[in-house]
Write an enzyme that holds these catalytic residues in place. Structure first.
Site, PDB file in Angstrom:
ATOM      1  N   GLU A 103       0.811  -1.218   0.000  1.00 39.65           N
ATOM      2  CA  GLU A 103       0.000   0.000   0.000  1.00 39.65           C
ATOM      3  C   GLU A 103       0.849   1.275   0.000  1.00 39.65           C
ATOM      4  O   GLU A 103       0.687   2.133   0.869  1.00 39.65           O
ATOM      5  CB  GLU A 103      -0.963   0.016   1.191  1.00 39.65           C
ATOM      6  CG  GLU A 103      -2.110  -0.977   1.105  1.00 39.65           C
ATOM      7  CD  GLU A 103      -3.220  -0.544   0.147  1.00 39.65           C
ATOM      8  OE1 GLU A 103      -3.190   0.613  -0.297  1.00 39.65           O
ATOM      9  OE2 GLU A 103      -4.062  -1.402  -0.163  1.00 39.65           O
ATOM     10  N   ASP A 104       1.742   1.379  -0.961  1.00 43.60           N
ATOM     11  CA  ASP A 104       2.531   2.595  -1.150  1.00 43.60           C
ATOM     12  C   ASP A 104       3.570   2.881  -0.087  1.00 43.60           C
ATOM     13  O   ASP A 104       4.156   3.959  -0.078  1.00 43.60           O
ATOM     14  CB  ASP A 104       1.632   3.828  -1.285  1.00 43.60           C
ATOM     15  CG  ASP A 104       1.144   3.978  -2.707  1.00 43.60           C
ATOM     16  OD1 ASP A 104       1.830   3.468  -3.606  1.00 43.60           O
ATOM     17  OD2 ASP A 104       0.097   4.606  -2.905  1.00 43.60           O
TER      18      ASP A 104
END
Ligand SMILES: [Zn+2]
Length: 493
Positions: A103-104
């Site tokens: 998630e980034d």
């Protein structure tokens, strides 16, 4: 304009504007990503002014080891970006590794950080002046003594010199006094008991901001335009990248640090190259920032051949030639390499894209945002906890959180959060007419607005904000009443 021209055509690439002109291979990105990057470039730390040491900015961030981007755009030179850059050329591998880049998030080489990668300094300036007031009174910059009105605990003044001002290179933290100052009383005729005139001065010292820390960097003592003594104290704080700090490439690909891995555990190539950053491959398919993949390859070529690459949109160096040159240097033209897991030494059974991408450190840092409180200050009006980190505020238990507790049937916990630990208040109500009543201290009696001191009064526990609402309604000629049920009237059905 030249001697041969009166007008010149605008350079086509200038239609993009200052911020978007710093994006290499922008025409290969999905358009919203360029928009995001144009906004994000403004949050990047860099060398904002070469004379930062002698400046008096209220707040300033400074990136320590700025680098000129290996993958250039033609605008960078024109903008002066190459002289005062805002980022570092970073070895980036695209792979999952531990999964701490989900998630980034990004995995960062801890050893790179220890060598100074993405390190920055934050400066803040504190200012005060010694004003003179009509009537011969004036402020005094001094170490306030104990009987000054509103003085802080003595340890807060401990680091001050005899002149009431802190010295350079002293470590300071939130709440401590940087410049001691006293002011004359607000109202001249402030009579104390026994008719003596009060000349009690007030503490108006300048204190370090709550939740911040640092080292006193510079102290300047001078005069302002009106001839009043003026003191400026600059505090510096070194910011070593930590979990939660934000980094971004020039393609709208931002992420926070999710894990720091020592160099010996990081993956490495056959040449022994270890990435500084590992980004998750899931960051690319949906966002379609192909520009970053091209920059990875071009940056790799640039570092191998010790040459800058031009990535100006629609006017760039030929990427196919770059690929051929990579091949000639013994690398795969798509930028992938075999890597070995640093923890096991085993070769990974997939080629990994690894190259050089210019990364920016953004000014959203955990050190500026981390916050928690046990008990603390409350608002005067509502008696609920204050809001925001700067005011040592509480963490809001909002409506949606409330809905969760309702959904779980956790009524006691709900009451604890929203009443007991917030703005609990005991209110008096007349048992007969249900009007809001009060306790009269002088008569030592409970008073009802209808029944006077003859009333039977009940104590009711309510949130203070609710009591406030009732009084606001009353101020608008609405008379709310609290109807009391008989005690213990509940019966099972
Ligand atoms: Zn009454």
């Amino acid at each position: 304009m030249t001697s041969e021209h009166t007008h010149v055509e605008i350079w086509p690439a200038a239609i993009m504007g200052v911020a978007a002109s710093t994006i290499p291979y922008a025409e290969h990105n999905q358009s919203p990503r360029n928009t995001y990057q144009a906004a994000m470039a403004k949050q990047a730390l860099g060398l904002y002014a070469a004379n930062f040491q002698i400046r008096a900015d209220t707040r300033a961030h400074l990136l320590h080891y700025i680098e000129k981007p290996l993958v250039q755009t033609r605008a960078l030179e024109v903008l002066g970006y190459n002289d005062r850059a805002a980022g570092q050329n970073t070895i980036v591998a695209v792979m999952s590794f531990t999964g701490y880049n989900i998630e980034d998030a990004i995995i960062v080489n801890k050893s790179s950080i220890e060598r100074g990668y993405a390190r920055s300094t934050f400066f803040r300036l504190y200012v005060t002046e010694e004003r003179r007031y009509p009537g011969g009174l004036s402020d005094r910059i001094e170490k306030p003594d104990v009987n000054v009105e509103g003085s802080k605990p003595p340890e807060m003044y401990r680091k001050l010199d005899a002149d009431g001002i802190i010295s350079p290179e002293v470590e300071v933290k939130g709440g401590e006094v940087l410049i001691g100052k006293t002011s004359p009383p607000r109202f001249m005729e402030e009579y104390r008991d026994y008719g003596t005139v009060s000349i009690r001065r007030r503490d108006t010292s300048v204190t370090m901001r709550h939740g911040e820390k640092g080292v006193v960097d510079t102290v300047v003592i001078t005069e302002n335009i009106d001839g009043f003594k003026l003191v400026k104290v600059r505090v510096r704080d070194q910011r070593i990248p930590e979990l939660g700090d934000k980094l971004a490439s020039r393609h709208g690909q931002k992420g926070v640090i999710g894990l720091l891995v020592p160099q010996y555990d990081m993956p490495f190539t056959e040449d022994g190259i270890v990435p500084d950053i590992i980004v998750n491959p899931h960051a690319f398919p949906s966002r379609m920032t192909l520009g970053q993949l091209f920059e990875t390859i071009a940056g790799k070529y640039a570092s191998i051949y010790a040459r800058y690459v031009d990535g100006t949109p629609a006017a760039k160096d030929d990427l196919n030639e770059i690929k051929i040159k990579l091949l000639k240097a013994g690398y795969s033209p798509d930028g992938t390499e075999l890597v070995y897991d640093g923890r096991t030494g085993e070769m990974l059974h997939a080629p990994i894209l690894i190259g050089v991408v210019y990364y920016e450190k953004l000014h959203h840092m955990v050190a500026d945002k981390i916050h928690a409180r046990p008990r603390g200050p409350v608002q005067i009006l509502t008696r609920q906890p204050t809001e925001g980190r700067a005011r040592e505020g509480g963490l809001r238990f909002g409506e949606m959180e409330r809905d969760c507790l309702i959904g779980h049937g956790a009524a006691m916990l709900l009451r604890e959060r929203i009443l007991e630990s917030s703005d609990k208040y005991v209110m008096y109500v007349c048992e007969e007419c249900s009007h809001i009543s009060w306790f009269d201290r002088n008569k030592r009696r409970y008073i009802c607005p209808i029944h006077g001191d003859k009333a039977k009064i009940a104590a009711v526990t309510v949130p203070y904000a609710f009591k406030l609402l009732l009084q606001e309604l009353a101020s608008m000629c609405v008379m709310p009443r609290i109807k009391l049920a008989p005690k213990y009237s509940w019966k099972p059905t």
